[in-house]
Design an enzyme around this catalytic site. Structure first.
Site, PDB file in Angstrom:
ATOM      1  N   HIS A 142      24.605  40.843  43.490  1.00  0.00           N
ATOM      2  CA  HIS A 142      25.660  39.830  43.372  1.00  0.00           C
ATOM      3  C   HIS A 142      25.064  38.467  43.001  1.00  0.00           C
ATOM      4  CE1 HIS A 142      29.592  37.993  44.517  1.00  0.00           C
ATOM      5  NE2 HIS A 142      28.811  36.962  44.812  1.00  0.00           N
ATOM      6  N   GLU A 143      24.065  38.050  43.750  1.00  0.00           N
ATOM      7  CA  GLU A 143      23.489  36.724  43.487  1.00  0.00           C
ATOM      8  C   GLU A 143      22.806  36.712  42.122  1.00  0.00           C
ATOM      9  OE1 GLU A 143      24.701  34.740  45.459  1.00  0.00           O
ATOM     10  OE2 GLU A 143      25.140  36.099  47.112  1.00  0.00           O
ATOM     11  N   GLU A 178      33.572  34.246  41.535  1.00  0.00           N
ATOM     12  CA  GLU A 178      33.391  35.151  42.672  1.00  0.00           C
ATOM     13  C   GLU A 178      34.070  36.502  42.464  1.00  0.00           C
ATOM     14  OE1 GLU A 178      31.112  34.696  44.503  1.00  0.00           O
ATOM     15  OE2 GLU A 178      30.751  32.539  44.542  1.00  0.00           O
ATOM     16  N   GLU A 221      26.527  24.689  47.875  1.00  0.00           N
ATOM     17  CA  GLU A 221      27.895  25.067  47.547  1.00  0.00           C
ATOM     18  C   GLU A 221      28.704  25.136  48.847  1.00  0.00           C
ATOM     19  OE1 GLU A 221      28.447  28.746  45.428  1.00  0.00           O
ATOM     20  OE2 GLU A 221      30.594  28.432  45.281  1.00  0.00           O
ATOM     21  N   HIS A 254      25.301  36.362  39.331  1.00  0.00           N
ATOM     22  CA  HIS A 254      25.842  35.005  39.201  1.00  0.00           C
ATOM     23  C   HIS A 254      25.074  34.187  38.163  1.00  0.00           C
ATOM     24  CE1 HIS A 254      29.114  34.309  41.925  1.00  0.00           C
ATOM     25  NE2 HIS A 254      28.447  34.528  43.044  1.00  0.00           N
TER      26      HIS A 254
HETATM   27  N1  B3K Z   1      28.554  31.280  46.129  1.00  0.00           N
HETATM   28  C1  B3K Z   1      28.096  31.484  47.474  1.00  0.00           C
HETATM   29  C2  B3K Z   1      29.083  31.137  48.511  1.00  0.00           C
HETATM   30  C3  B3K Z   1      29.026  29.749  48.997  1.00  0.00           C
HETATM   31  C4  B3K Z   1      29.916  29.605  50.205  1.00  0.00           C
HETATM   32  C5  B3K Z   1      30.113  28.206  50.627  1.00  0.00           C
HETATM   33  N2  B3K Z   1      30.883  28.090  51.843  1.00  0.00           N
HETATM   34  C6  B3K Z   1      27.611  32.877  47.706  1.00  0.00           C
HETATM   35  C7  B3K Z   1      28.171  33.916  46.822  1.00  0.00           C
HETATM   36  O1  B3K Z   1      29.361  34.149  46.734  1.00  0.00           O
HETATM   37  O2  B3K Z   1      27.406  34.532  46.132  1.00  0.00           O
HETATM   38 ZN    ZN Z   2      29.294  35.027  44.849  1.00  0.00          ZN
END
Ligand code: B3K
Ligand code: ZN
Length: 876
Positions: A304-305, A327, A128, A308
């Site tokens: 957080h992860e 986000e 990403e 997602h």
């Molecule tokens: N989604 C990723 C972030 C990616 C950043 C790319 N430059 C981590 C997060 O927000 O959980």
């Molecule tokens: Zn995130």
């Protein structure tokens, strides 16, 4: 000659992809010199596209070298396709077909930390936003979602662990010492959620039983030396999995969940489906090497992860303009989780401090942008505090406007409706509208109008009519590209505090707190049956991401500080009171008038320190004066020295007046007990170390700090003592001893050495730059590790204001050199370092011109990457 500006991508130009990809089959043959990637894509024309004769365009970037391409098994000769530096274009394709390619890449030379690269001894990926195109030719856009099967081939001795998304479906040993593992992910996913890891890794294992009774193995992969630092992340993961079931009804879907820790990573962590990749700094924790703040950070990022998996993975974004859809929502979800696991008030205070210091500053500067931007040059520049933190504030407002129950109906509807899809922010708003029956037309402005709104409130008390009226006006300053703003829907949560300190009753239902929904530019709220003039407690919990303008007197703020039933507003009153004192002191310092301590503030703090009913974590936060960074945000012209001197003066003066109370507090909370990273102990340590910071200023702290440094059994206390000594001009001998002892003790702990670098980088005593330059040559530092760059160079430029802004311009020149050294090496890290320079317009001469010149010097560099071109061109 200057390079032309990179192309701007506009939201209005979005078009559906002319092709869809149903399945993606990848084979990785990992080699020391070359890595071969073969890709098989089952593609078909997209029925939703208006162009049914379009060519298929596959993206690439960096060193991807095409070996061959086939359509339905037929090798194409060079005239059957075209190849530009970043596109493979295949014309005249049938309605559906299989496209196969083979490419070679060189991950060992990839320093950008995007795509496939090496971190120490392992291979890992970050895709990403647009990293997948550095691995193979692919339609690399989030609305292309396909089912991935990934075969990895590598040397078995060097890479015994081979991981990708989903479930391992086949393992085999090859004759030549290599082995292979094949992974299949049954869920359709976009390319940015792809991950691969290969290396010598050890795992901590556990399991989680989901709400429907499925047993999910959980694995955290680390280098063997770090196995003793995984327990906290594992606990946080299990807590997150349970919490998401209980609070959002979301169950985990795959048969296994894996986390891998890597040392070299551009950010905190990445939510790849079933295989989260983490910066070691966001996953490893152990009392001896990790501070309380870092324990909390690990818990928050693991959550957080994990969250997602639904908000981002199961329901994905259609295009990168929708980034806040996943986000902002996920930040809100992790902040709710951290509140539930710890102290909600403390968590809110920390979040708001961060928002005010960083997001308000971004919104007031040249990079100000909407939560849903209209355009970008480089998407990696839009992983911002606006998209993340302001985005989270917007979701928080749905929660408060609709109430927890209706909000949950809205999130359920959103997940059910869009499971497996790639959608827009509009779909989220519609789900909230449909679940609540409310028209959120005006609320949508939060996504499309940039800038921080200001709420100006004036009040009047009518003793005869017994009414208290609030006249409220909202405005929003002009921001780049947006001169006029329409009124926002602003939820203003408020209460009225009486002379006895209690909340007054506001209506017939007996409520003592209401949410006033401001919709017009100017409105009046009249509250009846109010027997005496109250002190209004406005925007409780910061109920909207706005700035408040209300003419509180010092007495009124002290009253709120001592009595407000809303813990957040109690803290906020302490901030407002010290802010007004600091502003006066700054003014005095600037005009070379003597600075004099404000008696009201001392009295308020004395009362605070005598109130034994208060949570020590809250007392600590109320004692901590606004940071220099926040003072910079809060002022029109940043007089660095005056701000620094005013704050130092006030801290020293307060320390003098409060010394005996602070000393008693220090000893009270310094009682020995076995370390635990729990809320209660963290609060005690926070207050103790805040007291120590003050005591250092009045000759009472040095011996305490040295004793604490030597006897500490945990990193929170040891690092606090080290910081206190290093920043104390009278303790230079102790500081030198402590620094070398610390280095000796932790030289093999990379994360602790980063803290060691950071403590020195932020030391505000004179000659800061020289110290930083010396540390650049230290073996604990490396220009190829983002964490080390952030600790040393970032620490200096973002948090050592008095040294960085030296009016001789040396700090700016140093930063410029480092940014340019990173230009093509790691564009993302380089771009992040520019932020402090972008604020040049707020500084007086000579800094203003010197900062501008530094930006100009960056702009003039040939081959400037677009990450830097975008920020620099928008800032100048
Ligand atoms: N989604 C990723 C972030 C990616 C950043 C790319 N430059 C981590 C997060 O927000 O959980
Ligand atoms: Zn995130």
């Amino acid at each position: 000659m200057k390079d032309p500006l990179p192309q701007t991508i506009y939201l209005k130009d979005y078009q559906v992809s002319p092709f869809l990809v149903d399945t993606t089959d990848l084979v990785f043959d990992l080699g020391d010199e070359q890595t071969r990637v073969t890709t098989k894509l089952a593609v078909r024309r997209n029925p939703a596209s208006t162009d049914q004769v379009a060519s298929l365009e596959l993206n690439s970037k960096g060193s991807v070298e095409l070996q061959w391409v086939e359509v339905d098994g037929q090798r194409l000769d060079n005239s059957a396709f075209s190849l530009t530096h970043n596109l493979l274009i295949l014309p005249n394709l049938p309605a559906s077909c299989v496209i196969s390619t083979e490419v070679s890449i060189q991950p060992q030379l990839n320093t950008s930390m995007m795509g496939l690269y090496r971190s120490r001894t392992m291979y890992c990926t970050q895709c990403e936003a647009e990293g997948f195109r550095r691995i193979t030719y692919f339609p690399d856009r989030p609305d292309i979602m396909s089912v991935f099967t990934v075969k990895i081939i590598a040397d078995k001795v060097s890479y015994p662990v081979l991981l990708s998304n989903g479930n391992a479906i086949e393992r085999a040993d090859l004759d030549d010492g290599r082995h292979t593992v094949t992974w299949h992910d049954p869920f359709k996913k976009p390319s940015h959620l792809f991950a691969l890891v290969a290396g010598t890794l050890s795992a901590v294992e556990d399991s989680f039983t989901t709400m429907s009774g499925r047993d999910i193995p959980l694995q955290i992969f680390v280098e063997e030396k770090d196995l003793d630092k995984c327990a906290h992340a594992m606990l946080s993961l299990k807590n997150s999995m349970r919490w998401d079931e209980e609070v959002y009804g979301r169950e985990y879907d795959l048969d296994i969940f894996m986390i891998v820790a890597v040392d070299d990573f551009n950010m905190g962590a990445m939510e790849n489906k079933g295989l989260n990749i983490f910066n070691t700094s966001a996953v490893l924790a152990n009392p001896k090497t990790t501070t309380d703040a870092a324990f909390l950070r690990v818990e928050g990022i693991v959550a957080h992860e994990y969250f997602h998996n639904w908000s981002g993975n199961r329901v994905n974004v259609r295009d990168w303009f929708q980034l806040s859809l996943k986000e902002g929502f996920t930040v809100f979800r992790d902040s709710q989780f951290s509140s539930d696991m710890n102290s909600p008030t403390v968590k809110r205070i920390e979040d708001v401090s961060f928002l005010r210091t960083h997001q308000f500053a971004e919104d007031g500067g040249p990079m100000s942008h909407q939560v849903q931007p209209d355009s970008y040059m480089e998407i990696n520049n839009f992983y911002t505090v606006t998209v993340y933190e302001k985005g989270s504030e917007i979701v928080r407002m749905y929660h408060s406007l609709l109430g927890a129950e209706t909000y949950r109906k809205g999130s359920d509807l959103y997940f059910d409706r869009h499971d497996g899809e790639a959608v827009t922010i509009e779909e989220f708003v519609s789900a909230m509208e449909d679940a609540s029956g409310r028209d959120l037309t005006q609320f949508r402005r939060w996504y499309k109008q940039s800038g921080t709104p200001v709420l100006k409130v004036r009040s009047a008390y009518d003793a005869t009519a017994k009414t208290f009226s609030l006249n409220v006006e909202q405005s929003c300053p002009a921001t780049p590209g947006q001169s006029e703003k329409l009124p926002f829907l602003i939820p203003v949560k408020l209460g009225l505090v009486g002379a006895d300190g209690a909340d007054m009753v506001l209506d017939d239902a007996g409520q003592t707190e209401v949410v006033f929904e401001m919709t017009e530019a100017s409105q009046q709220l009249v509250i009846e049956n109010i027997d005496e003039r109250p002190v209004p407690s406005l925007l409780r919990g910061l109920s909207a991401p706005v700035k408040l303008d209300y003419p509180y007197s010092a007495e009124q703020l002290a009253h709120l500080m001592a009595n407000d039933s809303d813990g957040f507003n109690r803290w906020d009153a302490s901030q407002a009171l010290s802010l007004s004192v600091l502003n006066q002191l700054m003014h005095d310092s600037l005009h070379e008038r003597p600075m004099i301590l404000d008696g009201q503030l001392v009295e308020a703090y004395k009362a605070l320190l005598s109130d034994t009913s208060l949570d020590p974590a809250m007392v600590a936060l109320m004692l901590q004066l606004p940071t220099e960074a926040l003072l910079h945000e809060n002022t029109d012209i940043i007089h660095v020295t005056a701000i620094h001197d005013a704050r130092s003066f006030l801290r020293t003066a307060l320390a003098g007046c409060l010394a005996s109370q602070l000393e008693a507090i220090y000893h009270h909370y310094n009682a020995k007990q076995a370390y635990a990273p729990n809320v209660q102990q963290m609060g005690g340590r926070s207050l103790k170390n805040t007291a120590l910071g003050y005591l250092m200023l009045v000759d009472r702290g040095v011996e305490l700090a040295w004793a604490q440094f030597q006897s500490a059994d945990n990193m929170t206390d040891q690092a606090a003592a080290l910081t206190a000594l290093v920043n104390c001009p009278e303790a230079s001998d102790y500081a030198a001893k402590a620094l070398s002892q610390f280095e000796e003790q932790f030289r093999d702990e990379a994360l602790v050495m980063n803290l060691w670098l950071q403590v020195q980088a932020t030391n505000a005593q004179p000659n800061g730059l020289e110290r930083v330059q010396t540390l650049m040559d230290h073996s604990a530092f490396s220009m190829s590790n983002p964490n080390k760059i952030r600790s040393l160079i970032g620490g200096f430029a973002n948090a050592n204001h008095i040294n960085f802004h030296n009016p001789d311009g040396s700090g700016y020149q140093f930063l410029t050199e480092q940014i340019l050294a990173l230009n093509t090496v790691n564009p993302q890290v380089a771009a992040r370092l520019v932020t402090p320079l972008t604020k040049w317009k707020k500084f007086p001469e000579p800094n203003r011109e010197l900062m501008k010149q530094a930006l100009q010097n960056i702009a003039n560099k040939p081959n400037l990457v677009k990450d830097l071109q975008e920020i620099v061109s928008k800032s100048l």
